[in-house]
Each structure stands twice: as structure tokens, then as C-alpha cells.
Design a protein around this motif. Structure first.
Motif, PDB file in Angstrom:
ATOM      1  N   PHE A  86       0.860  -1.182   0.000  1.00  0.00           N
ATOM      2  CA  PHE A  86       0.000   0.000   0.000  1.00  0.00           C
ATOM      3  C   PHE A  86       0.896   1.231   0.000  1.00  0.00           C
ATOM      4  O   PHE A  86       1.836   1.331   0.776  1.00  0.00           O
ATOM      5  N   GLU A 142      -7.856   7.087   3.252  1.00  0.00           N
ATOM      6  CA  GLU A 142      -6.601   6.670   2.635  1.00  0.00           C
ATOM      7  C   GLU A 142      -5.406   7.446   3.192  1.00  0.00           C
ATOM      8  O   GLU A 142      -4.253   7.115   2.887  1.00  0.00           O
ATOM      9  N   CYS A 190      -3.649   1.822  -3.632  1.00  0.00           N
ATOM     10  CA  CYS A 190      -3.702   0.369  -3.857  1.00  0.00           C
ATOM     11  C   CYS A 190      -3.556  -0.019  -5.317  1.00  0.00           C
ATOM     12  O   CYS A 190      -3.128  -1.139  -5.614  1.00  0.00           O
ATOM     13  N   ALA A 199       1.881   1.490  -6.120  1.00  0.00           N
ATOM     14  CA  ALA A 199       1.226   0.480  -5.300  1.00  0.00           C
ATOM     15  C   ALA A 199       1.255  -0.891  -5.977  1.00  0.00           C
ATOM     16  O   ALA A 199       1.307  -1.003  -7.204  1.00  0.00           O
ATOM     17  N   LEU A 201      -0.873  -3.479  -4.385  1.00  0.00           N
ATOM     18  CA  LEU A 201      -1.881  -4.216  -3.628  1.00  0.00           C
ATOM     19  C   LEU A 201      -3.061  -4.652  -4.490  1.00  0.00           C
ATOM     20  O   LEU A 201      -3.582  -5.758  -4.340  1.00  0.00           O
TER      21      LEU A 201
END
Length: 267
Positions: A86, A142, A190, A199, A201
Motif C-alpha cells: 500500500f 486513505e 492500492c 502500489a 496491492l
């Protein structure tokens, strides 16, 4: 006798290793051990009444994040990278302000570990960016990265990743431009888009296909609001975005950006 001593040593639990936070702020890397931060002169106990990760009131030992960001200016851009990939993109300004919304780096004490985030999941440690009075500055979920491994200073997203930019010919007031800002705040931590982003994720949201190309509009909205209501599985990591986090008007703008970018794939 020697064998007995060896076996005894194996039975004695070893102390957990201190975690390390890496700060790369443009003037070389600095490293903080969790034990150092727990005893930092500015460390204090803070109460977070609306904890984003745990969904309840939590208590932490924490240091004002601004105290660790030596040399960082409000105009700078920072990225907090978590252990799972993340990568939260954050303007430095809100992180440096003393209030009313104030950023704190919560430090997990190995002697008193934080609870897991869910069944079969790890906790939010070793480091977690939390906020006091977040509503005062419109801090979004976030902007609460947990399991932080490093914080680094980088160029702004639009400079690093031009493949994310909408058509420059769009008017300034076009909802797509607002959607681009919302994408940075809510999705880029993400996901990548057009292969651009740091990211790891979640999947790329434009390659090979954009979600606006294969979701019916109503189902895409449902998925963003409550992913588990559409695709339920225990290992899912995507959070839902309620109207308190992303208003209907903002969701419209975000979807307008995604639909616009479906026509701007790399050739």
C-alpha cells in the motif's frame, strides 16, 4: 549438561525485535527504531475516537509526525509505503500543521502489541499514521496508512506518472479533473492505472480493461460502496467507500475520470 542448557535456551522466549521506520526525505535516509520513538521527547499518549483501521476508539503512544519530518516543506509531496505494498500519496502540508487536525505516528510497543485488524489478519503495527480531529481538515481514510515501513519525499503524482493525466484540453471545471484528484486520494494507494503508480496491492484499473468497460454502471457503484455485497470472499482487502467518505457527486466525478481514461490507454 551442555545439551540440557541448549534445550533450556530454546525454551526461553526471545524478545521481539524492534521495528524500523525508514525516512527518505531527500537528504539521505534516516532510520528510527520503535524503541527510540516510544521514548522520543515528544511522545505522548493519544486517544483516537474514530479510528479508521479498527473502527472504534483506540489509544496509542505516538509522536507528532511533523517532529520527524525535518526539512520537509508544506509544498512537498510525501508517500507512506506499507509492508503489504500500500502506497499512500500525501501532500506534506496537512502532515506538518499543528492543528486542528494533527497527524501522529503511532508506535506499536512489542510488550503490548495492538490487536489484529480482523480474524486471521495482522495488526496495524508497527507504525500507523493516525489523526486527531481529522474532520477539521477533511482527512480521508486513505490518509491513515498503517503497517508503515517507510516515508519518502517524491515529486507530485502528475509529475511522476503522466500516464495518469486526463486530456489537457479538458476545461478546468470538468468533473473529470475533480475525478483525477479523487483517484489520487482514494484509489492510487492500492491501484495502478496505465501501468503508472507505486502500489502493488490491487490490479491496474485501465489495463487490460477499465472497470467501466465490464461493470454495469449500477453494479460498479455498488462495488465501490460495498465490495463484499457484490463479490464476497474472506481474503478481500478493498474497503467500501461510504457517502461520508465519497459523496455521490464525488463518486460521479471519479467514475467520469475512469471512463475518460478508458479512452486514454497506452498505444
Amino acid at each position: 549438561m551442555r545439551l540440557c542448557l541448549t534445550l533450556l535456551c530454546l525454551l526461553i522466549p526471545l524478545p521481539a525485535l524492534a521495528a524500523q521506520l525508514t525516512l527518505d526525505l531527500g537528504d539521505g535516509s534516516r532510520h528510527w527504531q520503535s524503541e527510540q520513538l516510544l521514548t522520543h521527547p515528544l511522545a505522548r499518549d493519544v486517544t483516537i475516537e474514530q479510528d479508521v483501521a479498527y473502527k472504534r476508539t483506540m489509544h496509542y503512544r505516538a509522536v507528532p509526525l511533523a517532529a520527524l519530518l525535518e526539512g520537509v516543506k508544506p509544498s512537498d509531496h510525501l508517500q507512506a509505503v506499507a509492508l503489504d505494498g500500500f502506497a499512500a500519496e500525501m501532500p506534506a502540508g496537512p502532515l506538518l500543521q499543528p492543528g486542528p487536525a494533527q497527524a501522529w505516528l503511532a508506535i506499536e510497543d512489542n510488550a503490548r502489541p495492538w490487536p489484529p485488524l480482523g480474524q486471521g489478519k495482522a495488526g496495524a503495527g508497527p507504525f500507523y499514521l493516525v489523526w486527531t480531529q481529522p474532520q477539521a481538515s477533511g482527512i480521508r481514510p486513505e490518509q491513515w496508512p498503517f503497517q508503515i515501513a517507510s516515508i519518502r519525499s517524491l515529486a507530485a503524482v502528475e509529475v511522476r506518472f503522466p500516464a495518469l493525466l486526463p486530456d489537457p484540453a479538458l476545461p478546468d471545471a470538468d468533473p473529470v479533473r475533480q475525478g483525477f484528484v479523487l483517484f489520487q486520494q482514494n484509489c492510487l494507494a492500492c491501484h495502478r492505472l496505465n501501468g503508472a503508480g507505486d502500489a502493488h496491492l490491487g490490479p491496474d484499473l485501465n489495463l487490460p480493461h477499465n472497470p467501466t468497460e465490464y461493470f454495469q454502471p449500477a453494479f460498479l457503484r455498488q462495488y465501490i460502496r460495498d465490495p463484499q455485497s457484490l463479490r464476497h470472499w474472506p481474503q478481500a482487502k478493498m474497503p467500501g467507500f461510504s457517502t461520508q467518505v465519497l459523496s455521490d457527486q464525488e463518486l460521479d466525478a471519479l467514475l467520469a475520470y475512469l471512463k475518460h481514461m478508458a479512452g486514454r490507454k497506452p498505444r
